[in-house]
Design an enzyme around this catalytic site. Structure first.
Site, PDB file in Angstrom:
ATOM      1  N   SER A  33       0.800  -1.674  -0.178  1.00 41.05           N
ATOM      2  CA  SER A  33       0.327  -0.015   0.064  1.00 41.05           C
ATOM      3  C   SER A  33       0.792   1.111   0.223  1.00 41.05           C
ATOM      4  O   SER A  33       0.149   2.574  -0.345  1.00 41.05           O
ATOM      5  CB  SER A  33      -0.949   0.173   1.200  1.00 41.05           C
ATOM      6  OG  SER A  33      -1.876  -0.869   1.013  1.00 41.05           O
ATOM      7  N   LYS A  79       0.084   3.765  -2.779  1.00 40.08           N
ATOM      8  CA  LYS A  79      -0.752   4.756  -2.872  1.00 40.08           C
ATOM      9  C   LYS A  79      -0.458   6.140  -2.597  1.00 40.08           C
ATOM     10  O   LYS A  79      -1.713   6.792  -3.038  1.00 40.08           O
ATOM     11  CB  LYS A  79      -2.109   4.323  -1.620  1.00 40.08           C
ATOM     12  CG  LYS A  79      -2.753   3.017  -1.929  1.00 40.08           C
ATOM     13  CD  LYS A  79      -3.831   3.136  -0.841  1.00 40.08           C
ATOM     14  CE  LYS A  79      -4.315   1.987  -0.917  1.00 40.08           C
ATOM     15  NZ  LYS A  79      -4.092   0.601  -0.742  1.00 40.08           N
ATOM     16  N   SER A  87      -6.199   3.335   4.270  1.00 35.70           N
ATOM     17  CA  SER A  87      -4.967   3.058   3.054  1.00 35.70           C
ATOM     18  C   SER A  87      -6.957   1.928   2.634  1.00 35.70           C
ATOM     19  O   SER A  87      -6.391   0.917   2.743  1.00 35.70           O
ATOM     20  CB  SER A  87      -4.471   1.875   4.136  1.00 35.70           C
ATOM     21  OG  SER A  87      -3.676   1.549   2.726  1.00 35.70           O
TER      22      SER A  87
END
Length: 432
Positions: free
Chosen positions: A75, A78, A139
């Protein structure tokens, strides 16, 4: 009779001379490595696969362990999605109030309890601001996919945009398949075509540091969101409590009053382990740290934060940030020679406010100029050369300059160009 000059013979002589020099040990110089994978790694034992610490402005490398090794980033992906979203807002392609309806595929991802998410609903509309906050704080994978949809119209188009963006930053070893960091096959019909379902986004710690650096420097307001520990996500009367996966924030389990971290992003998959790109401003200066492949026994394992604290505490104990204002001069590198200038030299100083991290080892910081002669005319404030810094005999290095960190130097005064007669006179008399 004079012999004709033979280019073929000349070439043979040059080749023979080079070969002789090599044989005698006078090999032609080669460029040093263009990257730094390990730096002071022996000074600190971190239980991670790779790690890096840099100054957020100059990119000065303070610590590196396997920093060039490409690994799954999960993640942390991102941050690129967020950067492109902020860029689209800046370019007025979308606004904070633009509303997005998630596709059926995104809704399915957003409601999968195995992933970090806020539960997006079919037919509901969400603002860019809501999705942006959910992406950075919770997230949320579905939210990140919605941002991609809003900016580029599809996941594949946005992935291509992500690839192009990181290449602009000089990141050439990245592999990007999804906008949120989940393995490719987890995105259903939005999976990147022609790629294995197990394919994951991969980059190095160095790549992630560059992304963090660009995000913070180009969009510093992002820290107002990444520093939020808890926030409510509202959806037509229903609320979802979001809690930041960065447990080093105030109010969360790994908070340390001596390390007031205000970002940036965690990442976790089975292949990536536990990852974290963090940032903190202390003593007037900001650093960015990256740890990748920390232990991840379960969802309660704080290892990535334990290792980040260890790294940050080491940085602040082993370095002193020396903050220098624009115009600061150095005795050993005070001026450049100016060819054909009204004055034979021009004083120089730092182009902008700069922090140099000085290792705490008794050595002194010194500066030298990369270019010592410039041509007239020179205007006040013009960038004319660069400083390179050493601590004792050790060359300080940065992300983009592993062979010697360069910091721009400007002219502190104007220096015009003399006329032809003065130039002739200087040539005759031997003056410059």
């Amino acid at each position: 009779m004079r012999r004709k000059f033979s280019f073929k013979k000349a070439a043979m002589i040059i080749v023979a001379a080079v070969s002789l020099c090599s044989f005698m040990g006078f090999a032609a110089p080669v460029n040093a490595s263009s990257t730094i994978s390990s730096y002071r790694q022996d000074k600190l034992n971190l239980n991670v696969k790779s790690a890096l610490a840099i100054d957020s402005k100059t990119g000065q490398i303070l610590y590196a362990k396997n920093a060039d090794k490409t690994l799954p980033i999960a993640s942390m992906t991102k941050l690129v999605t967020v950067y492109l979203t902020l860029q689209a807002i800046k370019n007025k392609q979308i606004s904070w109030t633009t509303k997005v309806k998630p596709t059926a595929t995104i809704v399915k991802v957003a409601n999968n309890s195995e992933y970090s998410n806020v539960p997006l609903k079919k037919g509901h509309s969400y603002t860019i601001k809501q999705l942006y906050q959910a992406t950075l704080i919770e997230s949320a994978n579905g939210a990140a996919m919605c941002l991609a949809q809003a900016v580029s119209g599809s996941q594949v188009a946005f992935v291509k945009k992500m690839r192009a963006q990181v290449k602009k930053w000089g990141i050439n070893d990245a592999k990007i398949y999804t906008v949120c960091g989940l393995p490719n096959g987890n995105l259903g019909s939005d999976a990147y075509p022609g790629v294995s379902k197990n394919a994951e986004n991969t980059m190095s710690a160095k790549d992630m540091a560059i992304i963090g650096q660009r995000l913070i420097n180009d969009f510093p307001a992002v820290l107002k969101t990444t520093s939020i520990a808890k926030l409510v996500f509202k959806d037509q009367g229903k609320t979802t409590q979001m809690e930041n996966f960065n447990w080093m924030l105030k109010g969360l389990s790994q908070y340390d009053a001596n390390l007031k971290v205000d970002g940036l992003k965690t990442g976790t998959t089975d292949a990536a382990g536990a990852c974290f790109i963090g940032t903190i401003k202390k003593n007037g200066s900001r650093i960015i740290t990256v740890v990748m492949g920390a232990r991840h026994q379960d969802g309660t394992d704080p290892s990535r934060f334990v290792q980040t604290k260890k790294l940050m505490n080491w940085i602040f104990s082993k370095y002193t940030p020396v903050i220098m204002n624009a115009g600061t001069t150095f005795n050993q590198a005070k001026a450049v020679s100016v060819t054909d200038g009204d004055q034979l030299t021009t004083n120089v100083g730092l182009k902008s406010k700069t922090t140099i991290w000085d290792p705490v080892d008794g050595s002194k910081i010194s500066a030298s100029l990369t270019k010592k002669t410039v041509n007239a005319p020179v205007t006040k404030g013009q960038t004319v050369t660069d400083y390179e810094f050493k601590s004792g005999k050790e060359q300080l290095v940065s992300l983009k300059q592993p062979n010697g960190m360069k910091v721009a130097a400007k002219s502190l005064q104007s220096n015009g160009k003399v006329n032809i007669f003065v130039r002739i006179w200087r040539w005759i008399t031997g003056a410059r």
